[in-house]
Design a protein around this motif. Structure first.
Motif, short mmCIF file in Angstrom:
data_model
loop_
_atom_site.label_atom_id
_atom_site.label_comp_id
_atom_site.label_asym_id
_atom_site.label_seq_id
_atom_site.Cartn_x
_atom_site.Cartn_y
_atom_site.Cartn_z
N ILE A 279 0.84 -1.20 0.00
CA ILE A 279 0.00 0.00 0.00
C ILE A 279 0.87 1.26 0.00
O ILE A 279 0.53 2.27 -0.60
N SER A 280 2.01 1.20 0.66
CA SER A 280 2.90 2.37 0.76
C SER A 280 3.44 2.81 -0.60
O SER A 280 3.89 3.95 -0.74
N SER A 281 3.40 1.93 -1.58
CA SER A 281 3.89 2.29 -2.92
C SER A 281 2.88 3.13 -3.70
O SER A 281 3.19 3.63 -4.78
N SER A 282 1.66 3.28 -3.14
CA SER A 282 0.63 4.07 -3.84
C SER A 282 1.02 5.55 -3.87
O SER A 282 1.53 6.10 -2.90
N SER B 196 -3.52 10.74 8.69
CA SER B 196 -3.40 11.85 7.75
C SER B 196 -2.12 11.73 6.92
O SER B 196 -1.12 11.17 7.38
N ASN B 197 -2.18 12.26 5.72
CA ASN B 197 -1.01 12.33 4.84
C ASN B 197 -0.38 10.94 4.64
O ASN B 197 0.82 10.75 4.81
N VAL B 198 -1.22 9.98 4.29
CA VAL B 198 -0.76 8.60 4.13
C VAL B 198 -1.12 8.10 2.73
O VAL B 198 -2.05 8.60 2.09
N PRO B 199 -0.36 7.12 2.20
CA PRO B 199 -0.75 6.50 0.93
C PRO B 199 -2.10 5.81 1.05
O PRO B 199 -2.37 5.15 2.06
N LEU B 200 -2.92 5.94 0.04
CA LEU B 200 -4.25 5.34 0.04
C LEU B 200 -4.40 4.41 -1.15
O LEU B 200 -3.91 4.70 -2.25
N LEU B 201 -5.08 3.28 -0.92
CA LEU B 201 -5.30 2.29 -1.98
C LEU B 201 -6.76 1.88 -1.97
O LEU B 201 -7.33 1.60 -0.91
N LEU B 202 -7.38 1.85 -3.16
CA LEU B 202 -8.76 1.39 -3.26
C LEU B 202 -8.84 -0.07 -2.83
O LEU B 202 -8.02 -0.90 -3.26
N ILE B 203 -9.80 -0.40 -1.99
CA ILE B 203 -9.95 -1.76 -1.50
C ILE B 203 -10.19 -2.73 -2.66
O ILE B 203 -9.84 -3.91 -2.58
N ASP B 204 -10.76 -2.21 -3.79
CA ASP B 204 -11.02 -3.07 -4.94
C ASP B 204 -9.74 -3.68 -5.49
O ASP B 204 -9.77 -4.76 -6.10
N GLU B 205 -8.60 -3.02 -5.27
CA GLU B 205 -7.33 -3.56 -5.76
C GLU B 205 -6.84 -4.74 -4.92
O GLU B 205 -5.86 -5.40 -5.28
N LEU B 206 -7.50 -4.99 -3.80
CA LEU B 206 -7.13 -6.12 -2.93
C LEU B 206 -8.19 -7.22 -2.96
O LEU B 206 -8.08 -8.20 -2.21
#
Length: 343
Positions: free
Chosen positions: A17-20, A32-42
């Motif tokens: 997720i951190s690579s997002s 706050s201020n964190v990488p975000l990933l759509l749950i659909d990708e998991l």
């Protein structure tokens, strides 16, 4: 729904997720201020994961089952939120995070066979067992790939208690394994086949030899021989990542089996126990030695929670660099009350 690294404890998934490149506020854990990933990708991962569970009326809530074995999510509440979202998007008879479940039958059969094998080795067939069932049917020969490299710079320790006061430290030679005709059976080695038992810090070895107040001991410092850069050791202490793009079932089977074996490796022998209790762990060490080619095993010390024990199958890989004396001048003992059944 979007998730961030702080929603999980699994190191591999956090890294993924951190690579997002999408940075923002996580609405699940409020980071706050964190990488975000759509749950659909998991979703593919979670479909593969949930397929390894079955609904069972007397089972355990799905979220509790995952957390107790894997510590996958950062909290139970966050895990429930994510699972409920995922379960609404995949095909499963499990509809929410509180459904009572257990692992599928083949997973249960795999790690449960350890108890059957233990009983068989102790009571029925000590020297001949169905190896083909372990390797071809259960696949155990592929379950001990969680290994680490023991390097020549790593320092390990071994202790021997003196049986008289005011003795000099044992010689370097005396800190090695006893000869085969004097080698008793231990948790890893059979009678007459000496293995070198070491620990990763000098405090742990005091617990492992059950040193008492005013005991005098020799403690040896060990390294790999200087011409050996590293050797492979099967590691029963490593936290296995559940986040796998393939072979999730294999990962689950191997981790649950290693957990069962690890508990028995770490279990201290009480003075009234029979050496027969060590036969199953002796067998599995021989199995590991033959089928993985590893040079030893590492497991947690049950006597010192901060320490780890290393057993080397071949002491010729190691050398004792130094031996020093120690006298136990203080101890801390704690009695634990155990409830007894009414007679």
């Amino acid at each position: 729904m979007e998730v961030c690294p702080n929603c999980f404890e699994d190191a591999e998934l956090k890294g993924f997720i951190s690579s997002s490149k999408n940075i923002g506020i996580c609405k699940i854990c409020d980071s706050s201020n964190v990488p975000l990933l759509l749950i659909d990708e998991l979703i593919d991962f979670f479909q593969g994961l949930i397929d390894n569970f079955k609904v069972l009326p007397d089972g355990e809530p799905l979220i509790s089952k995952i957390q107790s074995n894997w510590n996958f999510f950062s909290t139970l509440n966050i895990g429930s939120i994510i699972l409920n979202e995922v379960l609404s998007k995949i095909t499963s008879e499990i509809k929410n995070s509180e459904y009572l479940v257990d692992y599928t039958d083949d997973i249960i059969e795999n790690f449960s066979f350890w108890e059957i094998l233990k009983d068989n080795l102790k009571k029925s067939n000590r020297y001949i067992t169905n190896i083909e069932y372990l390797t071809e049917d259960l696949g155990w020969d592929g379950f001990f790939n969680t290994q680490f490299e023991l390097k020549s710079s790593d320092e390990l320790y071994r202790a021997r208690v003196h049986h008289k006061s005011n003795l000099e430290a044992y010689s370097i030679k005396e800190m090695m394994c006893p000869p085969f005709n004097l080698a008793g059976g231990g948790r890893a080695n059979p009678l007459g086949i000496p293995y070198l038992y070491l620990s990763d810090n000098p405090e742990t070895v005091l617990y492992e030899v059950r040193a008492s107040y005013l005991d005098e001991l020799s403690i040896g410092l060990f390294n790999l021989k200087k011409e050996i850069d590293f050797v492979k050791i099967v590691d029963f202490t490593e936290q296995t990542s559940l986040f796998q793009t393939t072979n999730i079932k294999q990962t689950i089977k191997s981790k649950l089996l290693r957990d069962e074996i690890s508990r028995d490796l770490s279990k201290p022998m009480r003075r009234y126990d029979s050496e027969i209790e060590y036969i199953p762990t002796q067998f599995i060490c021989e199995f590991i030695k033959i089928f993985t080619g590893a040079s030893g095993i590492r497991f947690c010390s049950s006597l010192d929670p901060s320490g780890k024990n290393i057993v080397m199958f071949n002491q010729e890989l190691m050398e004792c660099k130094n031996v020093f004396l120690k006298k136990i001048d203080k101890m801390h003992l704690k009695a634990v009350d155990h409830k007894t059944k009414d007679s």
